[in-house]
Scaffold this active site. Structure first.
Site, PDB file in Angstrom:
ATOM      1  N   LYS A 180       0.147 -17.403 -26.724  1.00 22.65           N
ATOM      2  CA  LYS A 180       0.028 -16.229 -25.851  1.00 22.65           C
ATOM      3  C   LYS A 180      -0.946 -15.199 -26.441  1.00 22.65           C
ATOM      4  O   LYS A 180      -1.735 -14.593 -25.717  1.00 22.65           O
ATOM      5  CB  LYS A 180       1.424 -15.617 -25.649  1.00 22.65           C
ATOM      6  CG  LYS A 180       1.469 -14.267 -25.005  1.00 22.65           C
ATOM      7  CD  LYS A 180       1.020 -14.271 -23.565  1.00 22.65           C
ATOM      8  CE  LYS A 180       1.071 -12.855 -22.988  1.00 22.65           C
ATOM      9  NZ  LYS A 180       0.462 -12.756 -21.666  1.00 22.65           N
ATOM     10  N   LYS A 249      -0.596  -3.641 -27.957  1.00 19.95           N
ATOM     11  CA  LYS A 249       0.397  -4.341 -28.796  1.00 19.95           C
ATOM     12  C   LYS A 249      -0.023  -5.792 -29.024  1.00 19.95           C
ATOM     13  O   LYS A 249       0.031  -6.315 -30.144  1.00 19.95           O
ATOM     14  CB  LYS A 249       1.765  -4.294 -28.097  1.00 19.95           C
ATOM     15  CG  LYS A 249       2.810  -5.182 -28.716  1.00 19.95           C
ATOM     16  CD  LYS A 249       3.778  -5.878 -27.760  1.00 19.95           C
ATOM     17  CE  LYS A 249       3.405  -6.236 -26.401  1.00 19.95           C
ATOM     18  NZ  LYS A 249       4.163  -7.212 -25.688  1.00 19.95           N
TER      19      LYS A 249
HETATM   20  P1  NAD Z   1       7.802  -3.305 -18.533  1.00 23.13           P
HETATM   21  O1  NAD Z   1       7.718  -2.175 -19.510  1.00 23.13           O
HETATM   22  O2  NAD Z   1       7.377  -3.097 -17.116  1.00 23.13           O
HETATM   23  O3  NAD Z   1       9.318  -3.885 -18.475  1.00 23.13           O
HETATM   24  C1  NAD Z   1      10.176  -3.959 -19.566  1.00 23.13           C
HETATM   25  C2  NAD Z   1      11.609  -3.693 -19.067  1.00 23.13           C
HETATM   26  O4  NAD Z   1      12.495  -3.798 -20.179  1.00 23.13           O
HETATM   27  C3  NAD Z   1      11.782  -2.280 -18.490  1.00 23.13           C
HETATM   28  O5  NAD Z   1      12.415  -2.354 -17.221  1.00 23.13           O
HETATM   29  C4  NAD Z   1      12.677  -1.577 -19.510  1.00 23.13           C
HETATM   30  O6  NAD Z   1      13.549  -0.596 -18.933  1.00 23.13           O
HETATM   31  C5  NAD Z   1      13.447  -2.755 -20.073  1.00 23.13           C
HETATM   32  N1  NAD Z   1      14.031  -2.496 -21.389  1.00 23.13           N
HETATM   33  C6  NAD Z   1      13.486  -1.798 -22.426  1.00 23.13           C
HETATM   34  N2  NAD Z   1      14.349  -1.782 -23.462  1.00 23.13           N
HETATM   35  C7  NAD Z   1      15.431  -2.503 -23.087  1.00 23.13           C
HETATM   36  C8  NAD Z   1      16.660  -2.851 -23.725  1.00 23.13           C
HETATM   37  N3  NAD Z   1      16.917  -2.462 -24.983  1.00 23.13           N
HETATM   38  N4  NAD Z   1      17.565  -3.584 -23.024  1.00 23.13           N
HETATM   39  C9  NAD Z   1      17.315  -3.979 -21.746  1.00 23.13           C
HETATM   40  N5  NAD Z   1      16.169  -3.666 -21.086  1.00 23.13           N
HETATM   41  C10 NAD Z   1      15.250  -2.944 -21.747  1.00 23.13           C
HETATM   42  O7  NAD Z   1       6.994  -4.502 -19.202  1.00 23.13           O
HETATM   43  P2  NAD Z   1       6.370  -5.788 -18.457  1.00 23.13           P
HETATM   44  O8  NAD Z   1       4.992  -5.469 -18.050  1.00 23.13           O
HETATM   45  O9  NAD Z   1       7.358  -6.295 -17.475  1.00 23.13           O
HETATM   46  O10 NAD Z   1       6.250  -6.774 -19.720  1.00 23.13           O
HETATM   47  C11 NAD Z   1       7.387  -7.399 -20.288  1.00 23.13           C
HETATM   48  C12 NAD Z   1       6.902  -8.368 -21.357  1.00 23.13           C
HETATM   49  O11 NAD Z   1       6.061  -9.368 -20.755  1.00 23.13           O
HETATM   50  C13 NAD Z   1       6.051  -7.710 -22.453  1.00 23.13           C
HETATM   51  O12 NAD Z   1       6.347  -8.311 -23.675  1.00 23.13           O
HETATM   52  C14 NAD Z   1       4.628  -7.972 -21.995  1.00 23.13           C
HETATM   53  O13 NAD Z   1       3.733  -7.984 -23.088  1.00 23.13           O
HETATM   54  C15 NAD Z   1       4.775  -9.330 -21.344  1.00 23.13           C
HETATM   55  N6  NAD Z   1       3.807  -9.634 -20.280  1.00 23.13           N
HETATM   56  C16 NAD Z   1       3.474  -8.702 -19.343  1.00 23.13           C
HETATM   57  C17 NAD Z   1       2.557  -9.042 -18.332  1.00 23.13           C
HETATM   58  C18 NAD Z   1       2.141  -8.067 -17.248  1.00 23.13           C
HETATM   59  O14 NAD Z   1       1.136  -8.332 -16.554  1.00 23.13           O
HETATM   60  N7  NAD Z   1       2.847  -6.966 -17.037  1.00 23.13           N
HETATM   61  C19 NAD Z   1       2.007 -10.325 -18.281  1.00 23.13           C
HETATM   62  C20 NAD Z   1       2.408 -11.267 -19.231  1.00 23.13           C
HETATM   63  C21 NAD Z   1       3.313 -10.906 -20.234  1.00 23.13           C
END
Ligand code: NAD
Length: 319
Positions: A180, A249
């Site tokens: 990734k 990150k």
């Molecule tokens: P985001 O910030 O939109 O969502 C993260 C969620 O986790 C939020 O709803 C938050 O409230 C929740 N959260 C935080 N702390 C928590 C806890 N202790 N317990 C339970 N829930 C908790 O992030 P995202 O964009 O959805 O990304 C999530 C992961 O996927 C990341 O690691 C990111 O790097 C990866 N990712 C994101 C994308 C993208 O396009 N957004 C694509 C591929 C991978």
């Protein structure tokens, strides 16, 4: 258990922790496919649309893991991933969980630590980060980079097929994360250099929509020119659904891994600097497509497509 995962019974609940930009559409697809879901997010609002569709709300990650044998997590940072897996109220303290499928990008070291911590409790860790953005999560077309034992991968394929295309990249926890980071180095570099190239062309008098059409018919095309520019940047919507803090990150994790492997990545280092500038000057919580605004800076040029209409304060990026 394996029967439930293979889809012969959908009544076995699946747990989902972290209902954010990615988690919400992935969990939504599992509901669409007929899985019973139990969900948790620190923001109670985040899970509301899933609850309205029949998902059960848990009060903690541990409670999710006491109700489901298979728990998926999609969380923002490595620290949070580790706490949610191994902390006091984490999934590792649940009474029912047998496997954690980690969809977050948390880096190979956290993956190794979490895998070890969970193994001590008899829980299998499935390193399984995803790529393809919010649009891919909605469409179920994500690339899913899975590192775990082959037999476990085979067992989980029907479930993972609901969110995208699973690839078995190895058995060692952390290899999925490494895959990734390699992918996101390319994605972050493509967006950074395409933003600079578009600024250059616009300053010289080329029309932004025309540039993107030409690039996408030529050898310069990439994920930014084909996706982020037409959909988010030229219309000045900046709404791809991935925060700059998360992109930064990923690059930070990537360069830390390179350093620990004794590699110097010159271009990657420059790319990280530009993402740090975007983080500081435009804001960590802004959409990552705002790197274009960072690159535009004080040049007086806006790389603005026809779909955005005319700029309120500045002229279009053309001569
Ligand atoms: P985001 O910030 O939109 O969502 C993260 C969620 O986790 C939020 O709803 C938050 O409230 C929740 N959260 C935080 N702390 C928590 C806890 N202790 N317990 C339970 N829930 C908790 O992030 P995202 O964009 O959805 O990304 C999530 C992961 O996927 C990341 O690691 C990111 O790097 C990866 N990712 C994101 C994308 C993208 O396009 N957004 C694509 C591929 C991978």
């Amino acid at each position: 258990m394996s029967e439930a995962i293979q889809g012969s019974s959908l009544s076995e609940p699946i747990g989902f922790v972290g209902i954010g930009n990615m988690g919400a559409p992935m969990a939504g697809r599992l509901l669409d496919a007929g899985y019973a879901l139990v969900v948790f997010d620190v923001s109670s609002k985040a899970a509301a649309p899933l609850i309205a569709r029949g998902a059960r709300q848990a009060g903690s990650a541990a409670e999710v893991a006491s109700l489901a044998e298979t728990v998926l997590t999609s969380l923002p940072t490595p620290d949070i991933v580790e706490t949610v897996a191994l902390g006091e109220q984490g999934v590792g303290s649940g009474s029912r969980i047998r496997r954690l499928i980690e969809l977050s990008t948390s880096g190979p070291r956290v993956a190794a630590r979490v895998a070890q911590g969970l193994a001590a409790k008899g829980i299998t860790y499935v390193d399984s980060p995803v790529s393809g953005g919010v649009a891919g999560a909605r469409a179920g077309t994500l690339a899913v980079m899975v590192a775990c034992e082959r037999t476990e991968f085979d067992r989980l394929q029907p479930l993972l097929n609901v969110i995208g295309k699973p690839f078995h990249v190895g058995e060692r926890p952390g290899l999925g994360q490494m895959m990734k980071l390699v992918n996101n180095l390319l994605s972050g570099a493509a967006l950074a250099i395409t933003s600079e190239a578009m600024l250059l062309g616009a300053k010289a008098g080329l029309e932004p929509d025309t540039m993107i059409d030409v690039i996408n018919a030529g050898s310069g095309r990439n994920s930014a020119s084909q996706d982020k520019f037409p959909k988010s940047i030229l219309p000045r919507r900046f709404d791809a659904g991935f925060a700059t803090r998360l992109m930064f990150k990923d690059l930070k994790l990537c360069l830390e891994e390179a350093e620990s492997l004794g590699l110097t990545l010159w271009v990657a280092s420059a790319v990280r600097q530009l993402w740090l500038k975007t983080f500081n000057e435009i804001g960590p919580n802004e959409d990552f497509t705002t790197i274009m605004r960072c690159v535009e800076g004080s040049t007086g040029i806006e790389v603005r497509g026809r779909a955005a209409g005319s700029a309120p304060t500045q002229g279009r990026a053309r001569g």
